[in-house]
Scaffold this active site. Structure first.
Site, PDB file in Angstrom:
ATOM      1  N   LYS A  29      -1.083 -10.012  -3.664  1.00 29.82           N
ATOM      2  CA  LYS A  29      -0.279  -8.938  -4.208  1.00 29.82           C
ATOM      3  C   LYS A  29      -0.389  -7.667  -3.385  1.00 29.82           C
ATOM      4  O   LYS A  29       0.440  -6.773  -3.472  1.00 29.82           O
ATOM      5  CB  LYS A  29      -0.756  -8.593  -5.637  1.00 29.82           C
ATOM      6  CG  LYS A  29      -0.778  -9.720  -6.612  1.00 29.82           C
ATOM      7  CD  LYS A  29      -1.458  -9.257  -7.923  1.00 29.82           C
ATOM      8  CE  LYS A  29      -1.731 -10.412  -8.807  1.00 29.82           C
ATOM      9  NZ  LYS A  29      -2.699 -10.050  -9.878  1.00 29.82           N
ATOM     10  N   GLY A  30      -1.460  -7.559  -2.605  1.00 30.24           N
ATOM     11  CA  GLY A  30      -1.784  -6.284  -1.963  1.00 30.24           C
ATOM     12  C   GLY A  30      -0.703  -5.717  -1.060  1.00 30.24           C
ATOM     13  O   GLY A  30      -0.610  -4.509  -0.871  1.00 30.24           O
ATOM     14  N   GLU A  48       0.905  -8.119   5.623  1.00 31.49           N
ATOM     15  CA  GLU A  48      -0.353  -8.015   4.861  1.00 31.49           C
ATOM     16  C   GLU A  48      -0.709  -6.544   4.644  1.00 31.49           C
ATOM     17  O   GLU A  48      -0.251  -5.673   5.387  1.00 31.49           O
ATOM     18  CB  GLU A  48      -1.485  -8.677   5.648  1.00 31.49           C
ATOM     19  CG  GLU A  48      -1.886 -10.046   5.146  1.00 31.49           C
ATOM     20  CD  GLU A  48      -2.556 -10.055   3.776  1.00 31.49           C
ATOM     21  OE1 GLU A  48      -2.426  -9.095   2.998  1.00 31.49           O
ATOM     22  OE2 GLU A  48      -3.223 -11.057   3.490  1.00 31.49           O
ATOM     23  N   ASP A  49      -1.535  -6.294   3.662  1.00 28.67           N
ATOM     24  CA  ASP A  49      -2.036  -4.934   3.460  1.00 28.67           C
ATOM     25  C   ASP A  49      -3.252  -4.672   4.338  1.00 28.67           C
ATOM     26  O   ASP A  49      -3.396  -3.605   4.917  1.00 28.67           O
ATOM     27  CB  ASP A  49      -2.368  -4.661   1.983  1.00 28.67           C
ATOM     28  CG  ASP A  49      -3.287  -5.707   1.378  1.00 28.67           C
ATOM     29  OD1 ASP A  49      -3.334  -6.851   1.894  1.00 28.67           O
ATOM     30  OD2 ASP A  49      -3.960  -5.408   0.387  1.00 28.67           O
ATOM     31  N   ASP A 109      -9.434  -7.980   7.048  1.00 28.46           N
ATOM     32  CA  ASP A 109     -10.836  -7.586   6.924  1.00 28.46           C
ATOM     33  C   ASP A 109     -11.667  -8.593   7.741  1.00 28.46           C
ATOM     34  O   ASP A 109     -11.763  -8.471   8.954  1.00 28.46           O
ATOM     35  CB  ASP A 109     -11.167  -7.609   5.421  1.00 28.46           C
ATOM     36  CG  ASP A 109     -12.440  -6.895   5.063  1.00 28.46           C
ATOM     37  OD1 ASP A 109     -13.471  -7.206   5.670  1.00 28.46           O
ATOM     38  OD2 ASP A 109     -12.429  -6.041   4.172  1.00 28.46           O
ATOM     39  N   LYS A 135      -9.471  -3.636   9.731  1.00 35.16           N
ATOM     40  CA  LYS A 135     -10.898  -3.272   9.698  1.00 35.16           C
ATOM     41  C   LYS A 135     -11.636  -4.163  10.683  1.00 35.16           C
ATOM     42  O   LYS A 135     -12.332  -5.105  10.287  1.00 35.16           O
ATOM     43  CB  LYS A 135     -11.432  -3.572   8.291  1.00 35.16           C
ATOM     44  CG  LYS A 135     -11.880  -2.374   7.491  1.00 35.16           C
ATOM     45  CD  LYS A 135     -12.640  -2.899   6.288  1.00 35.16           C
ATOM     46  CE  LYS A 135     -12.424  -2.060   5.081  1.00 35.16           C
ATOM     47  NZ  LYS A 135     -13.189  -2.562   3.915  1.00 35.16           N
ATOM     48  N   PHE A 187     -14.528   0.893   1.301  1.00 31.89           N
ATOM     49  CA  PHE A 187     -13.791   0.149   0.276  1.00 31.89           C
ATOM     50  C   PHE A 187     -12.527   0.940  -0.053  1.00 31.89           C
ATOM     51  O   PHE A 187     -12.594   2.007  -0.637  1.00 31.89           O
ATOM     52  CB  PHE A 187     -14.635  -0.039  -0.979  1.00 31.89           C
ATOM     53  CG  PHE A 187     -14.107  -1.153  -1.843  1.00 31.89           C
ATOM     54  CD1 PHE A 187     -14.873  -2.271  -2.109  1.00 31.89           C
ATOM     55  CD2 PHE A 187     -12.813  -1.103  -2.374  1.00 31.89           C
ATOM     56  CE1 PHE A 187     -14.372  -3.313  -2.880  1.00 31.89           C
ATOM     57  CE2 PHE A 187     -12.307  -2.136  -3.139  1.00 31.89           C
ATOM     58  CZ  PHE A 187     -13.085  -3.247  -3.398  1.00 31.89           C
ATOM     59  N   VAL A 188     -11.384   0.399   0.353  1.00 33.21           N
ATOM     60  CA  VAL A 188     -10.143   1.149   0.171  1.00 33.21           C
ATOM     61  C   VAL A 188      -9.273   0.584  -0.955  1.00 33.21           C
ATOM     62  O   VAL A 188      -9.248  -0.623  -1.200  1.00 33.21           O
ATOM     63  CB  VAL A 188      -9.319   1.232   1.476  1.00 33.21           C
ATOM     64  CG1 VAL A 188      -9.925   2.249   2.430  1.00 33.21           C
ATOM     65  CG2 VAL A 188      -9.189  -0.122   2.157  1.00 33.21           C
ATOM     66  N   ASP A 198      -6.257  -3.037  -4.426  1.00 33.03           N
ATOM     67  CA  ASP A 198      -6.881  -2.894  -5.751  1.00 33.03           C
ATOM     68  C   ASP A 198      -8.403  -2.945  -5.700  1.00 33.03           C
ATOM     69  O   ASP A 198      -9.014  -3.357  -4.714  1.00 33.03           O
ATOM     70  CB  ASP A 198      -6.420  -4.034  -6.663  1.00 33.03           C
ATOM     71  CG  ASP A 198      -7.098  -5.356  -6.304  1.00 33.03           C
ATOM     72  OD1 ASP A 198      -7.098  -5.725  -5.105  1.00 33.03           O
ATOM     73  OD2 ASP A 198      -7.647  -6.015  -7.205  1.00 33.03           O
ATOM     74  N   ARG A 238      -3.598  -0.058  -7.666  1.00 33.11           N
ATOM     75  CA  ARG A 238      -2.542  -0.448  -6.725  1.00 33.11           C
ATOM     76  C   ARG A 238      -1.409   0.577  -6.700  1.00 33.11           C
ATOM     77  O   ARG A 238      -0.661   0.670  -5.732  1.00 33.11           O
ATOM     78  CB  ARG A 238      -1.964  -1.823  -7.103  1.00 33.11           C
ATOM     79  CG  ARG A 238      -2.941  -2.988  -6.982  1.00 33.11           C
ATOM     80  CD  ARG A 238      -2.194  -4.304  -7.075  1.00 33.11           C
ATOM     81  NE  ARG A 238      -3.054  -5.435  -7.384  1.00 33.11           N
ATOM     82  CZ  ARG A 238      -3.666  -6.192  -6.473  1.00 33.11           C
ATOM     83  NH1 ARG A 238      -3.544  -5.912  -5.200  1.00 33.11           N
ATOM     84  NH2 ARG A 238      -4.392  -7.219  -6.849  1.00 33.11           N
TER      85      ARG A 238
HETATM   86  C1  PRP Z   1      -7.029  -9.145   0.335  1.00 29.96           C
HETATM   87  C2  PRP Z   1      -5.951  -8.791   1.362  1.00 29.96           C
HETATM   88  C3  PRP Z   1      -5.991  -9.942   2.314  1.00 29.96           C
HETATM   89  C4  PRP Z   1      -7.450 -10.352   2.299  1.00 29.96           C
HETATM   90  C5  PRP Z   1      -8.130  -9.749   3.474  1.00 29.96           C
HETATM   91  O1  PRP Z   1      -6.472  -9.955  -0.632  1.00 29.96           O
HETATM   92  O2  PRP Z   1      -4.692  -8.656   0.755  1.00 29.96           O
HETATM   93  O3  PRP Z   1      -5.192 -11.020   1.891  1.00 29.96           O
HETATM   94  O4  PRP Z   1      -8.028  -9.835   1.085  1.00 29.96           O
HETATM   95  O5  PRP Z   1      -9.473 -10.141   3.517  1.00 29.96           O
HETATM   96  P1  PRP Z   1     -10.071 -11.075   4.664  1.00 29.96           P
HETATM   97  O6  PRP Z   1      -9.505 -10.592   5.982  1.00 29.96           O
HETATM   98  O7  PRP Z   1     -11.558 -10.819   4.557  1.00 29.96           O
HETATM   99  O8  PRP Z   1      -9.718 -12.483   4.372  1.00 29.96           O
HETATM  100  P2  PRP Z   1      -7.135 -10.221  -2.069  1.00 29.96           P
HETATM  101  O9  PRP Z   1      -7.810 -11.570  -2.038  1.00 29.96           O
HETATM  102  O10 PRP Z   1      -7.972  -9.052  -2.472  1.00 29.96           O
HETATM  103  O11 PRP Z   1      -5.860 -10.367  -3.019  1.00 29.96           O
HETATM  104  P3  PRP Z   1      -4.715  -9.310  -3.416  1.00 29.96           P
HETATM  105  O12 PRP Z   1      -3.885  -9.073  -2.167  1.00 29.96           O
HETATM  106  O13 PRP Z   1      -3.935 -10.010  -4.476  1.00 29.96           O
HETATM  107  O14 PRP Z   1      -5.368  -8.037  -3.909  1.00 29.96           O
END
Ligand code: PRP
Length: 181
Positions: A45-46, A101-102, A105, A133, A154-155, A161, A167
Site C-alpha cells: 500500500k505504501g 515503490e515508496d 530498504d 535507504k 524510521f520514516v 505507515d 499514511r
Molecule cells: C515496505 C515498502 C516496500 C518494502 C521495503 O512495504 O513498501 O515494499 O517494505 O522493504 P525492503 O526493501 O526491506 O524489502 P511493507 O511491507 O511495509 O507494506 P506496505 O507498503 O503495505 O506498508
C-alpha cells in the site's frame, strides 16, 4: 494534521520537495519512454501517494495495475520470501513496465518482485522508488529512478505507515522513537 509532537520527530522530506522532485523524475521518464507505451505498477500500500502523483505527470500513453506483497513476518523477512497478496490483473508479456515503490530498504521485497515479474517476459522492467535507504541494503539492487536517498531513520507519511497509521501525512516524517519504544 492532528498528530502530536510525541509521534512525529521531524519532517524529513516536505511535500513541496516531493512534488518538485516528481516533476524532474516524470520529465526524465517521459523522455526515456518517448514513443513507447508504459505500464505503471503500484506496489500497495505504501506507494499509493507517489503512484498517484507520478501517474498524473506521465504524458505518454500508459496503463496501470496494482500488486500487493507482504513478507512472511518479521522473523523471516531476512529470508527474502515474499507473499503475493494481490497479483496483477493482466499479463505483462512484451510490455514496458515501471514498478513504483515508496521505499527500498533491505531490497528483499523488490528483488523477489523483480525475479517474479521477469519470468512473465516483459519487454523491460524499471523501478521507481520515492525513497532509497542504501545503508540498509542486503541484496544488490539499485532503483532506476530515485526520489530521495535517506539516512537510516524510521520514516512515515506520504503513504508510509507505522502499524497502518500515518499514511495520510503529506510529508515524509521521522517517527518519534517514543512511539515504538
Ligand atoms: C515496505 C515498502 C516496500 C518494502 C521495503 O512495504 O513498501 O515494499 O517494505 O522493504 P525492503 O526493501 O526491506 O524489502 P511493507 O511491507 O511495509 O507494506 P506496505 O507498503 O503495505 O506498508
Amino acid at each position: 494534521m492532528h498528530y502530536s509532537k510525541d509521534e512525529i520527530q521531524s519532517v524529513l522530506v516536505s511535500n513541496e520537495a516531493i512534488q518538485a522532485r516528481l516533476d524532474e523524475l516524470a520529465a526524465q521518464i517521459n523522455r526515456d519512454y518517448a514513443g513507447k507505451e508504459l505500464l505503471l505498477v503500484c506496489i500497495l500500500k505504501g506507494a499509493v501517494a507517489v503512484f498517484a502523483d507520478i501517474l498524473r505527470r506521465i504524458e505518454i500513453p500508459c496503463s496501470i495495475d496494482f500488486m500487493a506483497i507482504s513478507s512472511y513476518g518479521s522473523s523471516t523477512k531476512s529470508s527474502g520470501v515474499v507473499r503475493i497478496l494481490k497479483d496483477l490483473d493482466h499479463g505483462i508479456e512484451g510490455k514496458d513496465v515501471l514498478v513504483v515503490e515508496d521505499i527500498v530498504d533491505s531490497g528483499m521485497s523488490m528483488k523477489y518482485l523483480l525475479e517474479n515479474l521477469e519470468t512473465r517476459s516483459p519487454a523491460s522492467i524499471r523501478i521507481l522508488s520515492l525513497l532509497d535507504k542504501p545503508s540498509r541494503r542486503r541484496v544488490e539492487l539499485q532503483p532506476d529512478y530515485v526520489g530521495f536517498t535517506i539516512p537510516d531513520e524510521f520514516v512515515i507519511g506520504y503513504g508510509l505507515d507505522y502499524g497502518e497509521k500515518y499514511r495520510n501525512l503529506p510529508d515524509v516524517c521521522i517517527l518519534s522513537p517514543k512511539v515504538y519504544a
